[in-house]
Scaffold this motif. Structure first.
Motif, PDB file in Angstrom:
ATOM      1  N   GLU A  30      53.319  29.351  44.967  1.00  0.00           N
ATOM      2  CA  GLU A  30      52.460  28.173  45.013  1.00  0.00           C
ATOM      3  C   GLU A  30      53.278  26.885  45.073  1.00  0.00           C
ATOM      4  O   GLU A  30      52.912  25.949  45.777  1.00  0.00           O
ATOM      5  CB  GLU A  30      51.501  28.141  43.821  1.00  0.00           C
ATOM      6  CG  GLU A  30      50.370  29.135  43.909  1.00  0.00           C
ATOM      7  CD  GLU A  30      50.693  30.480  43.268  1.00  0.00           C
ATOM      8  OE1 GLU A  30      51.863  30.702  42.871  1.00  0.00           O
ATOM      9  OE2 GLU A  30      49.768  31.304  43.167  1.00  0.00           O
ATOM     10  N   LEU A  58      43.775  25.547  40.387  1.00  0.00           N
ATOM     11  CA  LEU A  58      44.066  26.555  41.417  1.00  0.00           C
ATOM     12  C   LEU A  58      43.156  27.761  41.276  1.00  0.00           C
ATOM     13  O   LEU A  58      42.987  28.288  40.178  1.00  0.00           O
ATOM     14  CB  LEU A  58      45.510  27.042  41.309  1.00  0.00           C
ATOM     15  CG  LEU A  58      46.575  26.256  42.022  1.00  0.00           C
ATOM     16  CD1 LEU A  58      47.942  26.824  41.698  1.00  0.00           C
ATOM     17  CD2 LEU A  58      46.351  26.214  43.504  1.00  0.00           C
ATOM     18  N   GLU A  59      42.606  28.190  42.394  1.00  0.00           N
ATOM     19  CA  GLU A  59      41.851  29.436  42.396  1.00  0.00           C
ATOM     20  C   GLU A  59      42.830  30.588  42.211  1.00  0.00           C
ATOM     21  O   GLU A  59      44.004  30.485  42.545  1.00  0.00           O
ATOM     22  CB  GLU A  59      41.110  29.597  43.724  1.00  0.00           C
ATOM     23  CG  GLU A  59      40.048  28.551  43.958  1.00  0.00           C
ATOM     24  CD  GLU A  59      39.408  28.689  45.329  1.00  0.00           C
ATOM     25  OE1 GLU A  59      39.503  29.782  45.937  1.00  0.00           O
ATOM     26  OE2 GLU A  59      38.827  27.708  45.785  1.00  0.00           O
ATOM     27  N   ALA A  61      44.799  33.983  42.892  1.00  0.00           N
ATOM     28  CA  ALA A  61      45.295  34.649  44.095  1.00  0.00           C
ATOM     29  C   ALA A  61      44.640  36.017  44.233  1.00  0.00           C
ATOM     30  O   ALA A  61      44.224  36.611  43.241  1.00  0.00           O
ATOM     31  CB  ALA A  61      46.810  34.812  44.005  1.00  0.00           C
ATOM     32  N   GLU A  65      46.769  38.402  49.789  1.00  0.00           N
ATOM     33  CA  GLU A  65      46.855  37.016  50.232  1.00  0.00           C
ATOM     34  C   GLU A  65      48.023  36.785  51.193  1.00  0.00           C
ATOM     35  O   GLU A  65      49.106  37.334  51.034  1.00  0.00           O
ATOM     36  CB  GLU A  65      47.022  36.139  48.995  1.00  0.00           C
ATOM     37  CG  GLU A  65      46.944  34.680  49.232  1.00  0.00           C
ATOM     38  CD  GLU A  65      46.920  33.905  47.929  1.00  0.00           C
ATOM     39  OE1 GLU A  65      45.983  33.126  47.751  1.00  0.00           O
ATOM     40  OE2 GLU A  65      47.828  34.108  47.097  1.00  0.00           O
ATOM     41  N   ASP A  69      46.827  31.436  53.107  1.00  0.00           N
ATOM     42  CA  ASP A  69      45.813  31.413  52.045  1.00  0.00           C
ATOM     43  C   ASP A  69      46.323  30.637  50.827  1.00  0.00           C
ATOM     44  O   ASP A  69      45.563  29.927  50.171  1.00  0.00           O
ATOM     45  CB  ASP A  69      45.420  32.830  51.621  1.00  0.00           C
ATOM     46  CG  ASP A  69      44.822  33.640  52.749  1.00  0.00           C
ATOM     47  OD1 ASP A  69      44.105  33.053  53.592  1.00  0.00           O
ATOM     48  OD2 ASP A  69      45.071  34.866  52.792  1.00  0.00           O
ATOM     49  N   ASP A  72      46.012  27.029  51.569  1.00  0.00           N
ATOM     50  CA  ASP A  72      44.612  26.603  51.423  1.00  0.00           C
ATOM     51  C   ASP A  72      44.228  26.408  49.957  1.00  0.00           C
ATOM     52  O   ASP A  72      43.535  25.449  49.617  1.00  0.00           O
ATOM     53  CB  ASP A  72      43.666  27.611  52.085  1.00  0.00           C
ATOM     54  CG  ASP A  72      43.757  27.601  53.595  1.00  0.00           C
ATOM     55  OD1 ASP A  72      44.266  26.608  54.174  1.00  0.00           O
ATOM     56  OD2 ASP A  72      43.319  28.593  54.219  1.00  0.00           O
ATOM     57  N   ARG A  73      44.684  27.312  49.089  1.00  0.00           N
ATOM     58  CA  ARG A  73      44.394  27.162  47.659  1.00  0.00           C
ATOM     59  C   ARG A  73      45.037  25.902  47.096  1.00  0.00           C
ATOM     60  O   ARG A  73      44.429  25.172  46.312  1.00  0.00           O
ATOM     61  CB  ARG A  73      44.883  28.378  46.868  1.00  0.00           C
ATOM     62  CG  ARG A  73      44.069  29.620  47.090  1.00  0.00           C
ATOM     63  CD  ARG A  73      44.382  30.752  46.124  1.00  0.00           C
ATOM     64  NE  ARG A  73      45.767  31.187  46.075  1.00  0.00           N
ATOM     65  CZ  ARG A  73      46.590  30.970  45.051  1.00  0.00           C
ATOM     66  NH1 ARG A  73      46.192  30.336  43.972  1.00  0.00           N
ATOM     67  NH2 ARG A  73      47.834  31.419  45.076  1.00  0.00           N
ATOM     68  N   SER A  76      43.128  22.779  48.230  1.00  0.00           N
ATOM     69  CA  SER A  76      41.896  22.606  47.454  1.00  0.00           C
ATOM     70  C   SER A  76      42.169  21.991  46.086  1.00  0.00           C
ATOM     71  O   SER A  76      41.471  21.076  45.650  1.00  0.00           O
ATOM     72  CB  SER A  76      41.175  23.951  47.267  1.00  0.00           C
ATOM     73  OG  SER A  76      40.746  24.448  48.498  1.00  0.00           O
TER      74      SER A  76
END
Length: 84
Positions: A30, A58-59, A61, A65, A69, A72-73, A76
């Motif tokens: 990340e 953070l969403e 994982a 992934e 992806d 994108d996380r 966001s």
């Protein structure tokens, strides 16, 4: 991802990015994604500080992934914290 003779094999994203993380001085995928999102224009120490701010947003994982992806996380979470 790589292909063997019979099927496509997906590596965990952490293994796929391990070399880049070590080279750039990050302890997780990340942070590497955040650094790339920032166009590699800020210091590594700043990435660590920014990550601390966005981490709660953070969403989670998913096992399959891809790096896109992860990006994108990160996008966001940055948007939620309004770090742009």
């Amino acid at each position: 991802m790589y292909k063997n003779d019979e099927e496509e094999v997906y590596l965990l994203i952490g293994l796929e990015t391990l070399g880049s993380c070590v080279k750039e001085g990050f302890d997780n995928t990340e942070k590497l994604a955040l650094w790339q999102l920032r166009h590699k224009s800020i210091a590594r120490r700043s990435i660590h500080r920014e990550f601390d701010l966005i981490e709660p947003y953070l969403e989670s994982a998913i096992p399959s992934e891809k790096f896109s992806d992860v990006i994108d996380r990160i996008k966001s979470a940055v948007k939620i914290v309004n770090l742009n």
